[in-house]
Write an enzyme that holds these catalytic residues in place. Structure first.
Site, PDB file in Angstrom:
ATOM      1  N   GLY A  18       0.780  -1.230   0.000  1.00  0.00           N
ATOM      2  CA  GLY A  18       0.000   0.000   0.000  1.00  0.00           C
ATOM      3  C   GLY A  18       0.809   1.276   0.000  1.00  0.00           C
ATOM      4  N   TYR A 154     -12.027   4.338  13.771  1.00  0.00           N
ATOM      5  CA  TYR A 154     -10.919   4.690  12.883  1.00  0.00           C
ATOM      6  C   TYR A 154     -10.739   6.201  12.829  1.00  0.00           C
ATOM      7  CZ  TYR A 154      -8.422   5.337   8.432  1.00  0.00           C
ATOM      8  OH  TYR A 154      -7.538   5.725   7.452  1.00  0.00           O
TER       9      TYR A 154
END
Length: 264
Positions: A18, A154
């Site tokens: 990523g 998150y």
């Protein structure tokens, strides 16, 4: 602009895939010695091969350590006690109904997304200040400003990173050390690809198109109108780590495609 990081050592946490891997490639291409980090030696070796495929001759080291724990952070710090550039990229995400998120999940998100960066910065920032040069970058998210209703846990961690990075910039005031946060928006990383594969298959379309559809449906304020690539995000991170970014500190730098609807 030619970014030259020759002679600098950079640690990118969670750099086996990523945005982290793209950042490692970008820093290596700028001449830095890059310390790769992941939870397994196999993942690090795959990342090493990926970096060398893009940057032949790159100077690389690797440390397998789970940064969701204090013990994992300590192992990394023991193996690599000195760095010039720290990119706090380690983190986890995933949608979940607020009423379904138990205490253990809240704690895991906090330990990995927030405390991993706190522990590494607490150690490495001292050396940077002593040498009067360094770069610390926290990879936050536009979700730290636009808290998603389906990822409140998150969003909380990403807001916390903004507070920490701003505060640490003040700790480093007047020195040659900068501390910043980079806020990606929807980005087509391996994790997002995996998350969208089911939707793409169901719609008989590509993952790229599914990502575009996701952005236009769930992030309608996006000006880019598509997901960013990991390289596009990494370009900002590498710049912030460069000597050229010496007057940028205490900043929250958005690579969100305009998702956050503000002119400031």
């Amino acid at each position: 602009m030619h970014i030259d990081l020759t002679g600098k050592t950079a640690l990118v946490s969670a750099s086996t895939a990523g945005i982290g891997l793209a950042t490692a490639i970008g820093l290596a291409d700028a001449g830095a010695t890059v310390i790769l980090n992941g939870r397994s030696s196999d993942a690090i070796e795959r990342a090493r091969a990926a970096v060398l495929a893009r940057v032949p001759g790159a100077q690389l080291r690797g440390v397998a350590a789970d940064l969701a724990t204090a013990e994992g952070a300590a192992a990394l710090l023991n193996a690599e006690p000195h760095v010039d550039i720290l990119v706090n990229n380690a983190g986890t995400y995933g949608p979940q109904d607020f009423f379904e998120i138990d205490d253990a999940t809240w704690e895991h998100f906090f330990q990995l997304n927030v405390m991993s960066g706190v522990r590494l910065a607490r150690h490495y920032l001292k050396g940077m200040l002593e040498r009067d040069w360094g770069r610390v970058v926290f990879i936050s998210s536009e979700s730290g400003l636009n808290i998603p209703a389906d990822m409140i846990h998150y969003g909380m961690t990403k807001t916390a990173q903004l507070a920490i990075s701003r505060g640490l910039a003040k700790v480093a005031a007047g020195s040659g050390v900068t501390v910043n946060a980079v806020l990606p928006g929807p980005t087509l990383s391996e994790g997002v690809r995996a998350m969208l594969e089911g939707a793409a298959k169901e719609a008989d379309t590509s993952v790229e198109q599914a990502a575009t559809d996701f952005v236009r449906t769930h992030r309608p304020s996006s000006i880019l109108r598509r997901a960013a690539s990991v390289d596009e995000v990494a370009n900002m991170i590498v710049y912030v780590c460069s000597p050229q970014a010496s007057a940028t500190t205490g900043a929250a730098l958005r690579v969100d495609g305009g998702v956050v609807d503000t002119i400031a």
